[in-house]
Design a protein around this motif. Structure first.
Motif: not given
Length: 329
Positions: A148-152, A271-272, A326-327
């Motif tokens: 999650y953290c890298p994805a945001v 889920f991420t 972000h997505a």
């Protein structure tokens, strides 16, 4: 959802030659499910393709649960080399749809049956499965900082994150509650309403990852459901019902909050990953609910070190709908 090429031969060998194979469901794993129809007979074909999946744990836990008087699907046929298992069909009426199509009184009653089933399960010895222990909890909560953290776009203090969990998990690790069979995905989409007398008329699914651990975990799965809203009033009523049925020790409330935060942090990471790695964006729609549940759990005093870490590392505007934004960017 095309059946595996080997399915017709497998079914023929099992006595279902010429049966129709109809797509039923996929899930967050590589497993897929098909309904098999042959005149008045019907069953479910589980496709658990190796090397990604291994159906043996499902079979072992199903047989254990049946042996203890619970309703798990009967195993009708198996081919472990191909990952094909033919199982009893529990029909289509899940707790989720029943609760959402009935009134509040009916919802309360059906959740009460699910709570009573857990209390029944928790009075029995745990299955012969690995322990749900500190190392597993830590590995799972690490999915949030890993995915999650890298994805945001957040660079966070991972060492401090692990240390915060190290500070709170012993409350659950060392709880005076008994060690029980933890089904791990005991929620409204995996509980079937079946017309059978045993196990309170509830059929169990998706228990292949069962471990031996704290009884609060499956309560969290059911009452802090990732896929549907369970009102705080219903959650409180069901926890009160469980306390009467199971007489848990005094540290149970703190363990429930800790394992709630642990599970919800894990699911945010999973889920991420399902979106980013596996191309399943629909799971992003559940993240606002998961963040809301996580924040509720973090408000418990027993979770103060973990809450402090979240407040310092993941600002409020980087939670809830942040990954969806972000997505779409």
């Amino acid at each position: 959802m095309i059946p595996p090429a080997t399915a017709p031969a497998f079914l023929a060998q099992a006595g279902w030659d010429g049966a129709a194979i109809v797509p039923l469901a996929g899930d967050a794993s590589f497993r897929r499910y098909f309904r098999v129809l042959d005149g008045g007979r019907r069953a479910v074909l589980m496709d658990a393709p190796p090397p990604h999946e291994d159906p043996r744990p499902f079979i072992a836990i199903a047989e254990h649960l049946v042996g203890q008087g619970f309703a798990a699907p009967q195993i009708l046929a198996r081919d472990l080399d191909q990952g094909l298992v033919l199982i009893e069909d529990f029909g289509d009426e899940r707790l989720k749809e029943y609760a959402e199509s009935h009134n509040a009184e009916d919802e309360l009653a059906v959740y009460g049956r699910a709570i009573d089933l857990l209390a029944d399960l928790h009075r029995l010895p745990a299955a012969d499965v690995p322990a749900y222990d500190h190392a597993v909890y830590q590995r799972e909560v690490g999915l949030l900082t890993e995915w999650y953290c890298p994805a945001v776009g957040l660079a966070v203090d991972v060492d401090a994150y692990r240390a915060a969990w190290d500070a709170v998990l012993p409350i659950a690790d060392q709880s005076k509650s008994p060690v029980v069979t933890v089904l791990r995905d005991y929620h409204a989409e995996n509980i079937m309403l079946i017309d059978r007398p045993e196990a309170r008329g509830l059929g169990l699914l998706d228990f292949q990852d069962a471990l031996a651990g704290h009884p609060a975990y499956d309560l969290v799965s059911l009452l802090q459901d990732a896929r549907r809203d369970v009102s705080p009033e219903l959650e409180a009523a069901m926890l009160a019902r469980y306390r009467v049925a199971a007489l848990p020790p005094a540290d149970f409330d703190a363990a429930y909050a800790i394992l709630g935060a642990q599970r919800n942090a894990k699911i945010i990471g999973i889920f991420t990953r399902l979106w980013q790695r596996d191309g399943k964006p629909r799971y992003l729609s559940y993240l606002p609910r998961m963040w809301g549940l996580l924040e509720r759990d973090l408000a418990h005093p027993a979770l103060a070190p973990v809450k402090t870490w979240f407040d310092a590392n993941i600002p409020a505007d980087m939670r809830h709908h942040a990954l969806e934004a972000h997505a779409q960017a």
